[in-house]
Each structure stands twice: as structure tokens, then as C-alpha cells.
Design a protein around this motif. Structure first.
Motif, mmCIF file in Angstrom:
data_model
loop_
_atom_site.group_PDB
_atom_site.id
_atom_site.type_symbol
_atom_site.label_atom_id
_atom_site.label_comp_id
_atom_site.label_asym_id
_atom_site.label_seq_id
_atom_site.Cartn_x
_atom_site.Cartn_y
_atom_site.Cartn_z
ATOM 1 N N SER A 62 4.440 1.268 12.603
ATOM 2 C CA SER A 62 3.908 0.430 13.686
ATOM 3 C C SER A 62 2.901 1.192 14.557
ATOM 4 O O SER A 62 2.090 0.574 15.257
ATOM 5 C CB SER A 62 5.041 -0.099 14.559
ATOM 6 N N ARG A 100 -7.104 -2.707 2.626
ATOM 7 C CA ARG A 100 -7.098 -3.366 3.937
ATOM 8 C C ARG A 100 -6.185 -4.596 3.911
ATOM 9 O O ARG A 100 -5.440 -4.858 4.861
ATOM 10 C CB ARG A 100 -8.530 -3.759 4.321
ATOM 11 N N ALA A 101 -6.220 -5.332 2.807
ATOM 12 C CA ALA A 101 -5.368 -6.517 2.689
ATOM 13 C C ALA A 101 -3.890 -6.137 2.670
ATOM 14 O O ALA A 101 -3.053 -6.783 3.316
ATOM 15 C CB ALA A 101 -5.737 -7.295 1.424
ATOM 16 N N THR A 103 -2.480 -3.564 4.000
ATOM 17 C CA THR A 103 -2.032 -2.986 5.276
ATOM 18 C C THR A 103 -2.233 -3.916 6.464
ATOM 19 O O THR A 103 -2.117 -3.486 7.616
ATOM 20 C CB THR A 103 -2.760 -1.652 5.545
ATOM 21 N N GLY A 104 -2.558 -5.164 6.204
ATOM 22 C CA GLY A 104 -2.674 -6.119 7.295
ATOM 23 C C GLY A 104 -3.937 -5.981 8.109
ATOM 24 O O GLY A 104 -3.959 -6.287 9.307
ATOM 25 N N GLY A 105 -5.021 -5.517 7.466
ATOM 26 C CA GLY A 105 -6.309 -5.448 8.145
ATOM 27 C C GLY A 105 -6.596 -4.150 8.872
ATOM 28 O O GLY A 105 -7.495 -4.098 9.720
#
Length: 319
Positions: A62, A100-101, A103-105
């Protein structure tokens, strides 16, 4: 421990390593998978996704603010694609978009493996404290990267500093890259061994005929093995001197498996540099073995990502 936290991937032909790295260069979490290098592109990407999933599953994820990727090349940072020679399933593969996809952008920064090693050596290795440096990886191939004016200089596509394909023999052997007499064609591990074998050197019965065995023979005084390393050292010296003359680097850091030969390589390299680096403004060039070790790829990918995480100038390095 610095609160700054980035994810890093080191992608090569044999393994895909991942880590969470703090702003001081501390590696807090690791993950690793073998590279399915002979499989199709989606299978290779599946191994990357597995490494990322393992990193993402932990409580520290996080706090991650960017992802750095150091990949075997060629890479094209301008398009976010990779075409590693030793991973034939990836040709123009959109690695940045896919990562990127997953890892959520997250912001992603891609560099070649030679540039990653350079970033690591400047941040936590032998080039630390130098504003202008050339770092080389001398192994199965010969790669490299540049630091200029204190900043990583990857170039538009992420391949700047690729010293292995400077031609140092105008009428030399054809190189797989399409040119002739490249540094890599003379100084890489397989080519050091090839030349020694062509000139009559033989490993011990049942022994490995690779560069490490040639280095051991050179250390023991075998003249053919010594000559093969001296020729490799001259090629490296010519490439290093040309680079130093062009952009005035102050230090050349040499890593990779061939650098493990130690003084078998470094002694003739320093001698040859005195011959090739002849102009006054490159006379003081320092040559040193790499210090970042086996984590260089991960540390370099993290170093490349940290400025992105800080929303800093894209080519700056952590201080």
C-alpha cells in the motif's frame, strides 16, 4: 529506513526477480520466478504477473508509489516495449502497459539492464560520488550505461551507453548486431572462450570450456588464455576510451561475470587504457570493479523509479 517505497523488477533470460525497495536502497521484500524464456509471450508475462502478485500480497504494498523495470534488451522506453534477444516470445511486447494494468495504474519506468546496473552503481556502488560515469556489464554480452552531470542518461529509448556495440575493429568479425568488430564480439565471455579454443586452449577433461575456465588457465600462466583476456581487455579499453573522449566520464565501472576474473582482466585493461586514453582530459580516468553485486538489477530499477515516485526530473538519480 526511508519512508519512500518503490517496486522493482529485474527481468533476464533465466530469472524474473522482484523487490520492494526503500529510498535508502534497502530491499524489504523479494520475489522470484524462473523465466520461461522459450515459451510464448503470454507465458512469460504470466511469470512477471506472479512476481508482482507476490509483492502485492504483502502489507507494505500500500506504500508503493512507482514501479521500476530493468529488462534485458533491446528495450524501447519511448513506447514501453521490450524485445529481449534471449526471450524470443517478447518482440515489441508492451511490458509497461501490462505492468501498469497489473499494479492498478502505478507509474512505471523502464530501462535496459545495462542502464539499471549503472543506476545501481551510481547510487550504492563503485560510481557513488562521481557525476560522470560509464558502467559496463561484461558477461554473455557487453552492455552499459551512462551517468552524466549526476543524472542517469538512458537516452530516448533507454539504451544509451550500450558500449558493447561500439566497433573497435573496422575489419573485424561480423557481429550478430549487423556491424563488425564490436566490443562484444571480442570481450564477452563466450567470445573470450571462443578465441582461446580457436588458438589451441583446451579445458581440463570434462571441464567447462567457458570464460571462467579460461580465466583460471590465464591465472595459472597459460599463454593462450592470457592472450585471449588481453585481447578482450584491449577491446574494452578502446571502447571505454572512446566513450570517455566523447563525454568525459571520470570512472568506468566494470561488472558482470567476466569481471569476476579479477586482475586477469583488470591488469591488462588498465595497461591498455594508458595507450588508448591518451588525451590529457581522459588521462585521469579511473577503472574499478562493480560493487552492487547480484542485486544490481533490482537496485538499479528502483533507482530509476524513485524520481518518478517523487515526481522529480525523469533522469535524476536518488541522492
Amino acid at each position: 529506513m526511508s519512508a519512500q517505497l518503490v517496486a522493482a523488477l529485474d527481468i533476464g533470460g533465466t530469472k524474473i526477480a522482484g523487490a520492494l525497495v526503500d529510498g535508502d536502497g534497502g530491499i524489504l521484500v523479494r520475489a522470484r520466478r524462473p523465466t520461461p524464456a522459450r515459451e510464448d509471450g503470454e507465458t512469460v508475462m504470466g511469470a512477471v504477473e506472479a512476481v508482482l502478485a507476490e509483492l502485492m500480497a504483502g502489507p507494505l504494498w500500500s506504500g508503493v508509489t512507482a514501479l521500476g523495470i530493468g529488462s534485458a534488451g533491446p528495450v524501447d522506453a519511448s513506447t514501453g516495449t521490450v524485445s529481449p534477444v534471449n526471450v524470443p516470445g517478447w518482440r515489441g511486447f508492451p511490458l509497461v502497459e501490462r505492468a501498469r494494468a497489473v499494479t492498478g495504474g502505478l507509474p512505471v519506468r523502464l530501462v535496459g539492464d545495462g542502464v539499471a546496473m549503472t543506476a545501481a552503481e551510481h547510487w550504492r556502488g563503485a560510481a557513488q560520488g562521481y557525476d560522470n560515469a560509464l558502467c559496463l556489464v561484461v558477461s554473455t554480452g557487453v552492455g552499459g550505461g551512462l551517468v552524466l552531470n549526476g543524472r542517469l542518461h538512458p537516452g530516448p529509448t533507454g539504451n544509451a551507453g550500450h558500449i558493447g556495440h561500439i566497433s573497435v575493429e573496422l575489419d573485424g568479425d561480423p557481429c550478430p548486431c549487423g556491424s563488425r568488430g564490436c566490443v562484444e564480439r571480442i570481450a564477452s565471455g563466450p567470445n573470450i572462450a571462443r578465441r582461446a579454443l580457436e588458438n589451441g586452449w583446451r579445458p581440463a577433461p570434462g571441464g567447462d570450456p567457458g570464460a571462467e575456465a579460461v580465466a583460471a588457465a590465464a591465472r595459472a600462466g597459460d599463454p593462450v588464455a592470457v592472450a585471449s583476456f588481453e585481447r578482450a581487455a584491449r577491446a574494452l579499453a578502446a571502447g571505454i576510451a572512446a566513450t570517455a573522449t566523447l563525454v568525459e566520464v571520470e570512472i568506468a565501472v566494470v561488472g558482470g561475470g567476466v569481471a569476476g576474473a579479477g586482475e586477469v582482466l583488470f591488469a591488462p585493461l588498465r595497461r591498455s587504457l594508458r595507450e588508448y586514453a591518451a588525451l590529457s582530459f581522459v588521462h585521469g580516468l579511473t577503472v574499478a570493479p562493480a560493487r552492487a553485486g547480484t542485486d544490481a538489477g533490482l537496485l538499479g530499477a528502483a533507482a530509476a523509479a524513485l524520481p518518478v515516485a517523487r515526481d522529480d526530473a525523469p533522469a535524476s538519480l536518488p541522492g
